[in-house]
Design a protein around this motif. Structure first.
Motif, PDB file in Angstrom:
ATOM      1  N   ASN A 128      18.011  10.076  -2.702  1.00 48.47           N
ATOM      2  CA  ASN A 128      16.868   9.675  -1.881  1.00 48.47           C
ATOM      3  C   ASN A 128      15.651   9.385  -2.754  1.00 48.47           C
ATOM      4  OD1 ASN A 128      18.250   9.832   0.557  1.00 48.47           O
ATOM      5  ND2 ASN A 128      17.653  11.945   0.920  1.00 48.47           N
ATOM      6  N   GLY A 129      15.454  10.209  -3.773  1.00 52.73           N
ATOM      7  CA  GLY A 129      14.361   9.963  -4.712  1.00 52.73           C
ATOM      8  C   GLY A 129      14.530   8.647  -5.441  1.00 52.73           C
ATOM      9  N   LEU A 130      15.769   8.337  -5.809  1.00 51.86           N
ATOM     10  CA  LEU A 130      16.062   7.056  -6.462  1.00 51.86           C
ATOM     11  C   LEU A 130      15.739   5.899  -5.526  1.00 51.86           C
ATOM     12  CD1 LEU A 130      17.349   5.338  -8.753  1.00 51.86           C
ATOM     13  CD2 LEU A 130      19.550   5.738  -7.620  1.00 51.86           C
ATOM     14  N   MET A 131      16.155   6.024  -4.280  1.00 48.61           N
ATOM     15  CA  MET A 131      15.880   4.981  -3.288  1.00 48.61           C
ATOM     16  C   MET A 131      14.375   4.777  -3.141  1.00 48.61           C
ATOM     17  SD  MET A 131      17.228   2.855  -1.167  1.00 48.61           S
ATOM     18  CE  MET A 131      17.494   2.286   0.475  1.00 48.61           C
ATOM     19  N   ASN A 132      13.630   5.862  -3.044  1.00 44.24           N
ATOM     20  CA  ASN A 132      12.174   5.758  -2.917  1.00 44.24           C
ATOM     21  C   ASN A 132      11.552   5.077  -4.131  1.00 44.24           C
ATOM     22  OD1 ASN A 132      12.207   7.071  -0.434  1.00 44.24           O
ATOM     23  ND2 ASN A 132      11.859   9.077  -1.335  1.00 44.24           N
ATOM     24  N   GLU A 133      12.007   5.451  -5.309  1.00 44.70           N
ATOM     25  CA  GLU A 133      11.471   4.877  -6.544  1.00 44.70           C
ATOM     26  C   GLU A 133      11.749   3.371  -6.615  1.00 44.70           C
ATOM     27  OE1 GLU A 133       9.321   5.264  -9.987  1.00 44.70           O
ATOM     28  OE2 GLU A 133       9.986   7.043  -8.895  1.00 44.70           O
ATOM     29  N   VAL A 134      12.978   2.985  -6.316  1.00 44.89           N
ATOM     30  CA  VAL A 134      13.337   1.559  -6.369  1.00 44.89           C
ATOM     31  C   VAL A 134      12.560   0.780  -5.307  1.00 44.89           C
ATOM     32  CG1 VAL A 134      15.208  -0.113  -6.068  1.00 44.89           C
ATOM     33  CG2 VAL A 134      15.588   1.942  -7.430  1.00 44.89           C
TER      34      VAL A 134
ATOM     35  N   LYS B  84      13.305   1.970 -17.228  1.00 44.22           N
ATOM     36  CA  LYS B  84      13.666   3.212 -17.922  1.00 44.22           C
ATOM     37  C   LYS B  84      13.647   4.400 -16.963  1.00 44.22           C
ATOM     38  CE  LYS B  84      12.203   1.929 -22.570  1.00 44.22           C
ATOM     39  NZ  LYS B  84      11.256   2.204 -23.667  1.00 44.22           N
ATOM     40  N   LYS B  85      12.654   4.448 -16.057  1.00 45.75           N
ATOM     41  CA  LYS B  85      12.578   5.538 -15.083  1.00 45.75           C
ATOM     42  C   LYS B  85      13.808   5.542 -14.180  1.00 45.75           C
ATOM     43  CE  LYS B  85       8.573   4.926 -13.081  1.00 45.75           C
ATOM     44  NZ  LYS B  85       7.313   5.075 -12.335  1.00 45.75           N
ATOM     45  N   ILE B  86      14.212   4.356 -13.744  1.00 46.38           N
ATOM     46  CA  ILE B  86      15.374   4.247 -12.853  1.00 46.38           C
ATOM     47  C   ILE B  86      16.639   4.681 -13.581  1.00 46.38           C
ATOM     48  CG2 ILE B  86      16.809   2.629 -11.534  1.00 46.38           C
ATOM     49  CD1 ILE B  86      14.063   3.286 -10.269  1.00 46.38           C
ATOM     50  N   ILE B  87      16.809   4.220 -14.802  1.00 48.88           N
ATOM     51  CA  ILE B  87      18.003   4.585 -15.576  1.00 48.88           C
ATOM     52  C   ILE B  87      18.045   6.084 -15.820  1.00 48.88           C
ATOM     53  CG2 ILE B  87      19.102   4.354 -17.846  1.00 48.88           C
ATOM     54  CD1 ILE B  87      18.258   1.366 -17.739  1.00 48.88           C
ATOM     55  N   LEU B  88      16.906   6.699 -16.120  1.00 54.07           N
ATOM     56  CA  LEU B  88      16.854   8.147 -16.318  1.00 54.07           C
ATOM     57  C   LEU B  88      17.266   8.879 -15.047  1.00 54.07           C
ATOM     58  CD1 LEU B  88      16.168  10.526 -18.152  1.00 54.07           C
ATOM     59  CD2 LEU B  88      13.804  10.337 -17.367  1.00 54.07           C
ATOM     60  N   ARG B  89      16.770   8.427 -13.903  1.00 54.90           N
ATOM     61  CA  ARG B  89      17.160   9.040 -12.625  1.00 54.90           C
ATOM     62  C   ARG B  89      18.664   8.917 -12.401  1.00 54.90           C
ATOM     63  NH1 ARG B  89      13.928  10.513  -8.323  1.00 54.90           N
ATOM     64  NH2 ARG B  89      11.708  10.234  -8.632  1.00 54.90           N
ATOM     65  N   LEU B  90      19.218   7.744 -12.696  1.00 57.32           N
ATOM     66  CA  LEU B  90      20.656   7.535 -12.510  1.00 57.32           C
ATOM     67  C   LEU B  90      21.472   8.456 -13.401  1.00 57.32           C
ATOM     68  CD1 LEU B  90      20.934   3.675 -12.157  1.00 57.32           C
ATOM     69  CD2 LEU B  90      21.559   5.387 -10.464  1.00 57.32           C
TER      70      LEU B  90
ATOM     71  N   MET C  36      15.649  -5.946  -9.233  1.00 58.27           N
ATOM     72  CA  MET C  36      15.618  -5.455 -10.590  1.00 58.27           C
ATOM     73  C   MET C  36      14.172  -5.228 -10.993  1.00 58.27           C
ATOM     74  SD  MET C  36      16.948  -4.673 -13.453  1.00 58.27           S
ATOM     75  CE  MET C  36      18.478  -5.298 -14.031  1.00 58.27           C
ATOM     76  N   PRO C  37      13.861  -4.035 -11.491  1.00 57.45           N
ATOM     77  CA  PRO C  37      12.490  -3.778 -11.941  1.00 57.45           C
ATOM     78  C   PRO C  37      12.074  -4.752 -13.048  1.00 57.45           C
ATOM     79  CG  PRO C  37      13.743  -1.739 -11.833  1.00 57.45           C
ATOM     80  CD  PRO C  37      14.706  -2.863 -11.614  1.00 57.45           C
ATOM     81  N   LYS C  38      10.854  -5.251 -12.943  1.00 57.98           N
ATOM     82  CA  LYS C  38      10.363  -6.228 -13.916  1.00 57.98           C
ATOM     83  C   LYS C  38       9.749  -5.562 -15.140  1.00 57.98           C
ATOM     84  CE  LYS C  38       9.626  -9.702 -10.387  1.00 57.98           C
ATOM     85  NZ  LYS C  38       8.686 -10.532  -9.667  1.00 57.98           N
ATOM     86  N   GLN C  39       9.177  -4.388 -14.961  1.00 57.36           N
ATOM     87  CA  GLN C  39       8.531  -3.668 -16.058  1.00 57.36           C
ATOM     88  C   GLN C  39       9.554  -2.793 -16.787  1.00 57.36           C
ATOM     89  OE1 GLN C  39       5.260  -4.204 -16.805  1.00 57.36           O
ATOM     90  NE2 GLN C  39       5.290  -5.693 -15.146  1.00 57.36           N
ATOM     91  N   ILE C  40       9.494  -2.784 -18.110  1.00 60.86           N
ATOM     92  CA  ILE C  40      10.434  -2.005 -18.916  1.00 60.86           C
ATOM     93  C   ILE C  40      10.336  -0.520 -18.581  1.00 60.86           C
ATOM     94  CG2 ILE C  40      10.968  -1.273 -21.277  1.00 60.86           C
ATOM     95  CD1 ILE C  40      10.176  -4.116 -22.166  1.00 60.86           C
ATOM     96  N   GLU C  41       9.102  -0.011 -18.412  1.00 59.63           N
ATOM     97  CA  GLU C  41       8.960   1.415 -18.119  1.00 59.63           C
ATOM     98  C   GLU C  41       9.539   1.774 -16.756  1.00 59.63           C
ATOM     99  OE1 GLU C  41       5.289  -0.868 -17.641  1.00 59.63           O
ATOM    100  OE2 GLU C  41       6.313  -0.557 -19.500  1.00 59.63           O
ATOM    101  N   ASP C  42       9.450   0.853 -15.780  1.00 61.11           N
ATOM    102  CA  ASP C  42      10.063   1.094 -14.467  1.00 61.11           C
ATOM    103  C   ASP C  42      11.585   1.161 -14.599  1.00 61.11           C
ATOM    104  OD1 ASP C  42       7.624   1.174 -13.145  1.00 61.11           O
ATOM    105  OD2 ASP C  42       7.689  -0.941 -12.582  1.00 61.11           O
TER     106      ASP C  42
END
Length: 91
Positions: A50-56, A9-15, A1-7
């Motif tokens: 794949n982009g989501l996987m890379n980001e996470v 938010k980026k993941i949720i936007l991608r999803l 789970m991303p620890k930073q709020i902005e991280d």
């Protein structure tokens, strides 16, 4: 789970974007859209996943292996677990 709020938010936007792409595939199937158009949308969705996987992965590496307060042994174990997950993903 991303620890930073902005991280997070980026993941949720991608999803949400990926959800839209999957819904577009479903609509295309329901509307008898050509196979070529559907295949193109599937490719775009796969690229987005794949982009989501890379980001996470990047966020996880940063949070766990770089910035985390872990011992060398814990980092080694985490790396082994990530390697196992990646091998499964790349099958």
């Amino acid at each position: 789970m991303p620890k930073q709020i902005e991280d997070k938010k980026k993941i949720i936007l991608r999803l949400r974007k990926i959800q839209g792409q999957v819904q577009a595939i479903e609509r295309a199937l329901e509307n008898d859209t050509s196979c070529n158009a559907i295949l193109q949308q599937i490719c775009a969705t796969r690229g987005a996943m794949n982009g989501l996987m890379n980001e996470v992965l990047e966020i996880h590496f940063k949070d766990t292996l770089v910035e985390g307060e872990t011992t060398e042994q814990q980092r080694y174990e985490e790396l082994a677990e990530i390697t196992k997950i990646l091998k499964s993903y790349l099958k």
